[in-house]
Enzyme design. Structure first.
Site, PDB file in Angstrom:
ATOM      1  N   HIS A   1       2.403   5.590  11.870  1.00  0.00           N
ATOM      2  CA  HIS A   1       1.226   6.191  11.998  1.00  0.00           C
ATOM      3  C   HIS A   1       1.573   7.778  12.810  1.00  0.00           C
ATOM      4  CE1 HIS A   1      -1.016   2.270  11.587  1.00  0.00           C
ATOM      5  NE2 HIS A   1      -0.543   2.632  10.467  1.00  0.00           N
TER       6      HIS A   1
ATOM      7  N   HIS B   1       1.013  -1.278  -0.042  1.00  0.00           N
ATOM      8  CA  HIS B   1      -0.022   0.011   0.192  1.00  0.00           C
ATOM      9  C   HIS B   1       0.922   1.220  -0.026  1.00  0.00           C
ATOM     10  CE1 HIS B   1       0.188   1.373   4.271  1.00  0.00           C
ATOM     11  NE2 HIS B   1       0.358   0.203   4.582  1.00  0.00           N
TER      12      HIS B   1
ATOM     13  N   ASP C   1       3.847  -5.316   3.642  1.00  0.00           N
ATOM     14  CA  ASP C   1       3.449  -4.243   4.231  1.00  0.00           C
ATOM     15  C   ASP C   1       4.494  -4.052   5.305  1.00  0.00           C
ATOM     16  OD1 ASP C   1       2.508  -2.082   5.465  1.00  0.00           O
ATOM     17  OD2 ASP C   1       0.399  -3.113   5.541  1.00  0.00           O
TER      18      ASP C   1
ATOM     19  N   ASP D   1       5.993   2.459   6.691  1.00  0.00           N
ATOM     20  CA  ASP D   1       4.408   1.936   6.722  1.00  0.00           C
ATOM     21  C   ASP D   1       3.729   2.964   5.511  1.00  0.00           C
ATOM     22  OD1 ASP D   1       1.934   0.929   6.964  1.00  0.00           O
ATOM     23  OD2 ASP D   1       1.538   1.598   8.712  1.00  0.00           O
TER      24      ASP D   1
ATOM     25  N   GLU E   1      -5.135   1.922   2.327  1.00  0.00           N
ATOM     26  CA  GLU E   1      -5.208   0.923   3.156  1.00  0.00           C
ATOM     27  C   GLU E   1      -5.317   1.137   4.468  1.00  0.00           C
ATOM     28  OE1 GLU E   1      -2.969  -1.977   6.073  1.00  0.00           O
ATOM     29  OE2 GLU E   1      -2.784   0.172   5.688  1.00  0.00           O
ATOM     30  N   GLU E   2      -4.961   2.509   4.987  1.00  0.00           N
ATOM     31  CA  GLU E   2      -5.389   2.867   6.259  1.00  0.00           C
ATOM     32  C   GLU E   2      -6.653   3.455   6.455  1.00  0.00           C
ATOM     33  OE1 GLU E   2      -3.049   2.479   8.356  1.00  0.00           O
ATOM     34  OE2 GLU E   2      -0.980   2.662   7.454  1.00  0.00           O
TER      35      GLU E   2
END
Length: 377
Positions: free
Chosen positions: A344, A175, A262, A196, A234-235
């Site tokens: 994140h 992603h 990922d 990520d 994706e998130e």
């Protein structure tokens, strides 16, 4: 990558956050799935709060009429029990470049964020598509192509295809989006997303470049077609990958294997735990025969061991393939409990990553794609 705090446990009962959130009758509700067949309706603000808490889910709002195929009607495929193309794959893997990985990731992380609703998410996707098309143009793969897959939000997914002699397809996916869950303003918050999933995105991009240099694959003479996917959103609940695999299901597309990459670059958590550098091969909510084949590929083509690990339901885009009835597997950068705690946030930066480790993921990707491209499946 969906946060792993609660991912080791399948949530059979979902507690909806009770913080102040839009509660008017006009507030749009989204249907999320936290385990096979277990759904709840939430507002978007509640979706984001669940994400911040580390709850994995698929946002199935647009697919309520789609049959849930996961583990019930998954395509049965017999995978090779040994590798047979090492003479071709080893020279390809020797071409994988840490300098390419670093250079691409440095630019990819300069976008303020790659959030799927932000203009920078759209801009980063367009830039990535340009990089993919440049690799195709520089190769002899005249049949290869890349195109955006548009969504209802501004960020597009990307599908790159290297045609084979049949429509049976092998998918390598990562992603492209990033998010900062520390902030209440995902549109504007800094989210470099180096690990990520910038790491996975550039890892499969480098594998794509190398595979294009193989004359048999480049000329379309492999028995099976290879696709590389870079998923949007994706998130947000696996939105991009769900759209693609549901479209494939509707179209009757035959996907014989899907491998998700990922997060491929962080090893410090493993080392801090006194463990050797390793892959984390996910063993829950995946196709077991395909996962066994992934282990064979890892043993044959990489120089580091693997450990079995679990990430819970809906933890990354392989879940979308599985839900659509396609066999999927997922390789992570470590055991899931040793993951990068900076994801994140604004601190998910390149300095925390090992490009040597990413090369090992690249080797696995190339080996997986090549062996299955020539397999009778």
């Amino acid at each position: 990558m969906m946060n792993s705090i609660l991912s080791a446990v399948v949530l059979l009962t979902l507690t909806i956050p009770s913080y102040a959130a839009p509660t008017s009758a006009s507030a749009k509700l989204y249907t999320i799935e936290t385990a096979p067949g277990v759904t709840s309706q939430v507002t978007e603000a509640q979706k984001w709060e669940l994400k911040k808490q580390g709850t994995n889910f698929l946002d199935i709002t647009d697919y309520l009429d789609v049959e849930n195929s996961i583990f019930e009607e998954t395509l049965a495929v017999s995978y090779p029990t040994s590798i047979i193309h090492q003479e071709a794959v080893d020279p390809l893997n020797a071409q994988l470049s840490k300098a390419n990985l670093r250079s691409t990731l440095e630019t990819f992380t300069t976008f303020n964020n790659r959030f799927y609703k932000a203009q920078t998410g759209a801009d980063s996707s367009a830039w990535l598509l340009g990089q993919i098309n440049a690799l195709i143009a520089a190769s002899n793969a005249t049949g290869a192509s890349a195109k955006p897959f548009a969504h209802t939000f501004v960020q597009s997914s990307i599908i790159a295809t290297i045609p084979g002699l049949s429509n049976s397809t092998i998918v390598l996916g990562a992603h492209q989006d990033s998010v900062n869950w520390d902030s209440d303003d995902q549109i504007n918050a800094r989210a470099p997303g180096a690990d990520d999933d910038g790491s996975g995105s550039v890892t499969i991009l480098e594998a794509f470049r190398v595979l294009l240099s193989d004359p048999t694959i480049a000329s379309g003479q492999a028995p099976n077609t290879i696709e590389f996917h870079w998923y949007a959103a994706e998130e947000g609940g696996l939105l991009g990958s769900q759209a693609i695999f549901n479209a494939y299901q509707t179209e009757g597309r035959v996907v014989k294997a899907m491998l998700a990459q990922d997060m491929t670059g962080y090893i410090q958590g493993t080392l801090n735990a006194g463990k050797p550098e390793s892959f984390g091969i996910i063993v829950d909510y995946v196709d077991a025969p395909l996962t066994e084949f992934v282990k064979i590929v890892a043993d044959a083509y990489t120089t580091i061991p693997y450990v079995e690990s679990k990430c819970g339901y809906g933890c990354s885009d392989h879940a979308s393939a599985s839900k659509a009835g396609y066999p999927s597997a997922f390789v992570f950068e470590s055991a899931f409990e040793d993951d990068n705690k900076a994801i994140h946030t604004a601190n998910d930066t390149i300095d925390k990553l090992s490009f040597d480790h990413m090369i090992e993921h690249g080797k696995l990707t190339v080996g997986f794609a090549y062996e299955l491209a020539f397999a009778q499946l």
